[in-house]
Enzyme design. Structure first.
Site, PDB file in Angstrom:
ATOM      1  N   HIS A 239       0.865  -1.180   0.000  1.00  0.00           N
ATOM      2  CA  HIS A 239       0.000   0.000   0.000  1.00  0.00           C
ATOM      3  C   HIS A 239       0.903   1.232   0.000  1.00  0.00           C
ATOM      4  O   HIS A 239       1.608   1.499  -0.950  1.00  0.00           O
ATOM      5  CB  HIS A 239      -0.936  -0.064   1.213  1.00  0.00           C
ATOM      6  N   HIS A 278      -2.279  -1.712 -10.495  1.00  0.00           N
ATOM      7  CA  HIS A 278      -3.213  -1.110  -9.555  1.00  0.00           C
ATOM      8  C   HIS A 278      -4.530  -1.867  -9.621  1.00  0.00           C
ATOM      9  O   HIS A 278      -4.983  -2.234 -10.708  1.00  0.00           O
ATOM     10  CB  HIS A 278      -3.435   0.371  -9.872  1.00  0.00           C
ATOM     11  N   ASP A 330       2.939   5.792  -6.894  1.00  0.00           N
ATOM     12  CA  ASP A 330       4.137   5.629  -6.069  1.00  0.00           C
ATOM     13  C   ASP A 330       5.414   5.601  -6.908  1.00  0.00           C
ATOM     14  O   ASP A 330       6.491   5.947  -6.409  1.00  0.00           O
ATOM     15  CB  ASP A 330       4.051   4.335  -5.252  1.00  0.00           C
TER      16      ASP A 330
END
Length: 391
Positions: A239, A278, A330
């Site tokens: 996460h 994702h 990210d």
């Protein structure tokens, strides 16, 4: 007659657990929307303070509302001395996310809402009590939003052997964080780049940490407990911790020419390549183009940045060729924060500084129309059997 086996959705994949008005990924465009507004548009034109107001209230603020929120946030940045002293005693071997989780719990135990009373009261018996609880939750949300950057900056400095720098109420949210980390505010382009990252990270539907916060809230627990649980969930590398793990790749791969061999070895070893794929986006994270532009701009400022960008772009291309996977937010965020001078273990705490807005909006939404979240499981253990006698 044999019972029909249950349809198990591992990881709750595809399960619609509730409704929400906070954010959604638009099916037509694939773009993330906050309260109906496309996030790339918000990132390009609005301050983080404006977006925080939008997420909490559902509408963008007018000048008076923004000034009031800004003044409140700036007035609440200081962390109580006893909290700062307690956090300074934590071992340096723990992760900064452990420090942040402890800080939220400590603030909750002391009841650091605007009223000075501890949170945690259950739902009131009247509409008036419910409204008062909602107001108190919003005040506690703003209080955490204001204090978390102070805690994150102080922790980064503690790990460098440096004393904390007090917050400066004359500076914006983003400017003040740089000030508390380094004692100086960089040029406006860097500050604005950081603010864009905060806008992009602010909210993202029923992700793991937000859902954890809503589960805790559904039990009737308080806002601080829900945020503490959310911090714990975000710490995981699957996460929030992914932006830190991305830099581990760039620690191993120094040149674009090394990418293909590294990736082949990683995939052969069944190694998960962090920063790609994702659950929600199948054709690319809609936030990535904005953050990629930020990375490209920052990278031009140094030879190290240009080299990092070259490796990043080659790995992104190789992952699409070999696995058909696109990067998530990210992936560019890790290099961006690195080039801004933040320590790698500080990346996920920065995520918290932003996502506190989304978490608390969902906590308040859950409280407003609550139902205890309690799913079922499919039992795969022993069937009923007699208890044996003692030997």
């Amino acid at each position: 007659m044999t019972a029909t086996p249950p349809d198990i959705k591992r990881g709750l994949a595809g399960v619609v657990a509730d409704s929400s008005a906070v954010s959604v990924v638009d099916e037509e465009t694939g773009s993330l929307l906050y309260r109906g507004y496309p996030v790339p548009d918000l990132a390009a034109t609005r301050s983080f303070e404006e977006v925080a107001y939008l997420i909490w209230h559902g509408e963008l603020p007018d000048a008076t509302e923004l000034a009031q929120l800004t003044a409140t946030e700036r007035a609440r940045r200081q962390v109580p001395r006893q909290v700062a002293q307690a956090l300074a005693q934590l071992p340096l071997t723990c992760h900064p996310m452990d420090v942040l989780r402890t800080a939220v719990s400590y603030l909750g135990a002391e009841g650091r809402g605007s009223s000075g009373e501890a949170g945690g009261a259950g739902p009131g018996p009247s509409e008036e009590a419910g409204a008062a609880q909602a107001d108190d939750d919003l005040e506690q949300s703003i209080d955490l939003w204001a204090k978390l950057p102070t805690i994150v900056a102080a922790e980064q400095r503690r790990r460098r052997g440096l004393a904390p720098i007090p917050p400066d109420p004359s500076l914006s949210f983003a400017e003040n964080f740089f000030h508390m980390c380094a004692g100086a505010v960089p040029d406006p382009e860097v500050v604005r780049s950081f603010e864009i990252s905060l806008v992009l990270y602010a909210e993202h539907g029923f992700n793991a940490s937000t859902f954890a916060a809503r589960v805790i809230t559904s039990t009737g627990s308080d806002l601080y407990s829900a945020v503490t649980g959310a911090v714990g969930a975000l710490k995981g590398p699957l996460h929030g911790g992914a932006n830190e793990a991305v830099m581990g790749i760039f620690g191993e791969v120094k040149e674009p020419e090394e990418v293909d061999e590294w990736l082949t070895n990683a995939l052969d070893a069944k190694q998960k390549v962090m920063g790609f794929g994702h659950r929600v986006y199948k054709h690319g994270d809609s936030r990535v183009p904005t953050m990629r532009t930020v990375l490209q701009q920052l990278a031009q400022r140094s030879a190290e940045g240009q080299q990092l960008l070259a490796v990043s772009e080659r790995l992104e291309q190789a992952m699409l060729e070999k696995k058909g996977l696109y990067p998530n937010l990210d992936y560019p965020s890790g290099p961006v924060y690195f080039l801004m001078g933040f320590d790698i273990p500080t990346f996920t705490p920065i995520f918290v500084m932003s996502r506190i807005t989304g978490w608390t909006a969902h906590i308040m939404e859950q409280k407003a129309n609550n139902a205890l979240i309690r799913p079922l499981s499919a039992y795969v253990g022993h069937p009923r059997r007699p208890l044996p006698g003692r030997r």
